[in-house]
Design an enzyme around this catalytic site. Sequence first.
Site, PDB file in Angstrom:
ATOM      1  N   TRP A 178       9.104   2.477  -5.438  1.00 58.88           N
ATOM      2  CA  TRP A 178       7.823   2.191  -4.784  1.00 58.88           C
ATOM      3  C   TRP A 178       6.806   1.835  -5.879  1.00 58.88           C
ATOM      4  O   TRP A 178       6.731   2.524  -6.901  1.00 58.88           O
ATOM      5  CB  TRP A 178       7.285   3.389  -3.982  1.00 58.88           C
ATOM      6  CG  TRP A 178       5.886   3.105  -3.527  1.00 58.88           C
ATOM      7  CD1 TRP A 178       5.522   2.229  -2.550  1.00 58.88           C
ATOM      8  CD2 TRP A 178       4.674   3.617  -4.106  1.00 58.88           C
ATOM      9  NE1 TRP A 178       4.153   2.176  -2.464  1.00 58.88           N
ATOM     10  CE2 TRP A 178       3.607   3.014  -3.413  1.00 58.88           C
ATOM     11  CE3 TRP A 178       4.391   4.520  -5.134  1.00 58.88           C
ATOM     12  CZ2 TRP A 178       2.272   3.276  -3.712  1.00 58.88           C
ATOM     13  CZ3 TRP A 178       3.064   4.786  -5.436  1.00 58.88           C
ATOM     14  CH2 TRP A 178       2.008   4.167  -4.725  1.00 58.88           C
ATOM     15  N   GLU A 219      10.739   0.460  -1.263  1.00 58.95           N
ATOM     16  CA  GLU A 219       9.855   1.045  -0.241  1.00 58.95           C
ATOM     17  C   GLU A 219       8.605   0.187  -0.074  1.00 58.95           C
ATOM     18  O   GLU A 219       7.825   0.024  -1.013  1.00 58.95           O
ATOM     19  CB  GLU A 219       9.463   2.465  -0.677  1.00 58.95           C
ATOM     20  CG  GLU A 219       8.507   3.162   0.282  1.00 58.95           C
ATOM     21  CD  GLU A 219       8.100   4.559  -0.210  1.00 58.95           C
ATOM     22  OE1 GLU A 219       8.439   4.911  -1.357  1.00 58.95           O
ATOM     23  OE2 GLU A 219       7.422   5.274   0.555  1.00 58.95           O
ATOM     24  N   LYS A 221       4.869  -0.976   1.854  1.00 57.75           N
ATOM     25  CA  LYS A 221       3.650  -0.277   2.227  1.00 57.75           C
ATOM     26  C   LYS A 221       2.655  -1.271   2.814  1.00 57.75           C
ATOM     27  O   LYS A 221       2.744  -2.463   2.550  1.00 57.75           O
ATOM     28  CB  LYS A 221       3.073   0.403   0.980  1.00 57.75           C
ATOM     29  CG  LYS A 221       1.987   1.408   1.279  1.00 57.75           C
ATOM     30  CD  LYS A 221       1.717   2.321   0.099  1.00 57.75           C
ATOM     31  CE  LYS A 221       0.530   3.210   0.412  1.00 57.75           C
ATOM     32  NZ  LYS A 221       0.283   4.218  -0.603  1.00 57.75           N
ATOM     33  N   ASP A 252       8.998   4.460   5.013  1.00 61.29           N
ATOM     34  CA  ASP A 252       8.106   5.624   4.977  1.00 61.29           C
ATOM     35  C   ASP A 252       7.234   5.514   6.211  1.00 61.29           C
ATOM     36  O   ASP A 252       6.548   4.495   6.413  1.00 61.29           O
ATOM     37  CB  ASP A 252       7.279   5.575   3.677  1.00 61.29           C
ATOM     38  CG  ASP A 252       6.302   6.739   3.553  1.00 61.29           C
ATOM     39  OD1 ASP A 252       5.592   7.019   4.543  1.00 61.29           O
ATOM     40  OD2 ASP A 252       6.205   7.330   2.464  1.00 61.29           O
ATOM     41  N   HIS A 255       3.632   4.106   6.280  1.00 57.59           N
ATOM     42  CA  HIS A 255       3.387   2.811   5.640  1.00 57.59           C
ATOM     43  C   HIS A 255       3.331   1.627   6.581  1.00 57.59           C
ATOM     44  O   HIS A 255       3.611   0.501   6.176  1.00 57.59           O
ATOM     45  CB  HIS A 255       4.450   2.556   4.571  1.00 57.59           C
ATOM     46  CG  HIS A 255       4.303   3.457   3.381  1.00 57.59           C
ATOM     47  ND1 HIS A 255       4.993   3.270   2.215  1.00 57.59           N
ATOM     48  CD2 HIS A 255       3.508   4.532   3.178  1.00 57.59           C
ATOM     49  CE1 HIS A 255       4.663   4.208   1.336  1.00 57.59           C
ATOM     50  NE2 HIS A 255       3.765   4.992   1.903  1.00 57.59           N
ATOM     51  N   HIS A 279      11.400   8.067   4.129  1.00 55.71           N
ATOM     52  CA  HIS A 279      10.425   9.050   3.677  1.00 55.71           C
ATOM     53  C   HIS A 279       9.734   9.544   4.930  1.00 55.71           C
ATOM     54  O   HIS A 279       8.937   8.821   5.524  1.00 55.71           O
ATOM     55  CB  HIS A 279       9.379   8.419   2.745  1.00 55.71           C
ATOM     56  CG  HIS A 279       9.780   8.437   1.311  1.00 55.71           C
ATOM     57  ND1 HIS A 279       8.977   7.936   0.316  1.00 55.71           N
ATOM     58  CD2 HIS A 279      10.891   8.913   0.713  1.00 55.71           C
ATOM     59  CE1 HIS A 279       9.589   8.107  -0.852  1.00 55.71           C
ATOM     60  NE2 HIS A 279      10.754   8.685  -0.636  1.00 55.71           N
ATOM     61  N   ASP A 287      -2.324   6.705   5.396  1.00 50.89           N
ATOM     62  CA  ASP A 287      -1.107   7.247   4.783  1.00 50.89           C
ATOM     63  C   ASP A 287      -1.473   8.540   4.062  1.00 50.89           C
ATOM     64  O   ASP A 287      -1.370   8.649   2.847  1.00 50.89           O
ATOM     65  CB  ASP A 287      -0.547   6.197   3.814  1.00 50.89           C
ATOM     66  CG  ASP A 287       0.742   6.659   3.153  1.00 50.89           C
ATOM     67  OD1 ASP A 287       1.511   7.383   3.800  1.00 50.89           O
ATOM     68  OD2 ASP A 287       0.963   6.298   1.987  1.00 50.89           O
ATOM     69  N   ASP A 289      -0.231  11.545   4.059  1.00 48.14           N
ATOM     70  CA  ASP A 289       0.820  12.441   3.587  1.00 48.14           C
ATOM     71  C   ASP A 289       0.554  13.904   3.902  1.00 48.14           C
ATOM     72  O   ASP A 289       0.642  14.768   3.030  1.00 48.14           O
ATOM     73  CB  ASP A 289       1.097  12.213   2.092  1.00 48.14           C
ATOM     74  CG  ASP A 289       1.788  10.883   1.839  1.00 48.14           C
ATOM     75  OD1 ASP A 289       2.921  10.730   2.321  1.00 48.14           O
ATOM     76  OD2 ASP A 289       1.197  10.000   1.193  1.00 48.14           O
ATOM     77  N   ASP A 319       8.289  13.118   2.226  1.00 49.03           N
ATOM     78  CA  ASP A 319       7.278  12.606   1.297  1.00 49.03           C
ATOM     79  C   ASP A 319       5.883  12.957   1.807  1.00 49.03           C
ATOM     80  O   ASP A 319       5.346  12.264   2.667  1.00 49.03           O
ATOM     81  CB  ASP A 319       7.420  11.081   1.142  1.00 49.03           C
ATOM     82  CG  ASP A 319       6.383  10.518   0.175  1.00 49.03           C
ATOM     83  OD1 ASP A 319       5.748  11.303  -0.558  1.00 49.03           O
ATOM     84  OD2 ASP A 319       6.203   9.279   0.152  1.00 49.03           O
TER      85      ASP A 319
END
Length: 411
Positions: A178, A219, A221, A252, A255, A279, A287, A289, A319
């Site tokens: 990433w 990955e 985004k 992910d 993303h 993820h 995003d 997380d 993640d």
Amino acid sequence: MYGNARTEYKKWGADTEKALEKCAEIPVSLHCWQGDDVAGFEHNKSALSGGIQATGSYPGRARTPAELMADLDLAYSFIPGVKRLNLHASYAITDKPVDRDGLLPEHFDRWLEWARPRGIMLDFNPTLFSHAKAADGLTLSHPDKSVRDFWIRHVKACRKIAAYLGQTQGSPCLNNIWIPDGLKDIPADRLSPRVRLRDALDEIFAVKYDKKYILDAVESKVFGIGLESYTVGSAEFYLSYAATRGINALLDNGHYHPTETVSDKIPSLLAFFDKVALHVTRPVRWDSDHVVLFEDEVKEIAKEIIRNNAEERVLIGLDYFDASINRIAAWVVGARNMQKALLNALLIPHGDLKKLQDSGDFSKLMAVQEELKTLPFGAVWDEYLKRQNVVGAEWFDAVKKYEKEVLNNRK
Ligand code: RNT
Ligand code: ZN
């Protein structure tokens, strides 16, 4: 309670015994970076950059390899099932400062030594952020060739490390790339950075390793903080890249645009790729997380893995990085919820539901899906923990005790 639950599930055609066995076999890769707010162990540390943020200042962040390993041990003791550990290159353990392009497999030997007796397999990620050469938010797509070359050398070094980890542990190591590359404001050229990224990746992947040792993934985004207007490694870019180069895509679920779901993307990719990496995270408005909860999209992701018999094709990783709460609790809650979602998916009579869909009986399909939602899942989950020798809700008291005795002394 479990006996009753077993009978209830049986009425709907679900075998709880099979589900309990199967669930314990599906690996979940725990991300090392929840333990220290993505700080890593470099000698000359830069602040977290790349458009990602760990907000909060809860006491007790792991500051050394020994602290992170001890915290991981405690977290793992409360997580059922097969566990892997996902490392970032910035978690190399070196005596002297080593820049990212000089990292070697031996800098991860201590992680291998830690993992081996625990039966834990390692996954890996090059670190293309929190570094002076990534300060402007550009790495592999940088217009300056010398910057690009530095990062190409870094990712090459990381693939060598990942292949070494995979070979040593006897299980392929997922190496996920990433990069933060993007622009804050309206670009004048959206194509050239992508061509540079494509060519940089081609140079990186010109080095061939056996897939027995390393699985390469990229990955995508949609945007990052301070990089809102343009992301070089977009979904279309990396999906095309992975498809044409014979590598894997990593999805992910933080993303994408807010109405897109990764659960729907998994089967689309399964139609074309042997493997799909994930993820799993919880995006709150962006995003962000946040810690993974037992909620609809996570349940849906697990369903897509189980009902397509893709447990060995979908590589599940977590993640998220929340610095506002006890970090070990964050690991435990998120990892247990991923397992919960898998167990939940294993208790659904997917074959019967598919038949209803194919025969066009959508009234019954809806009715049954709603009935399944209120079956006594909690009793099966408790039984799963018991058989995995993992405590129930008491885990929190143990973490709190560790907070008082250990974490609070990390001043
Ligand atoms: C960032 C990506 C990436 C990172 C980790 C630390 O938006 O999700 O996977 O979170 O590599
Ligand atoms: Zn991610």
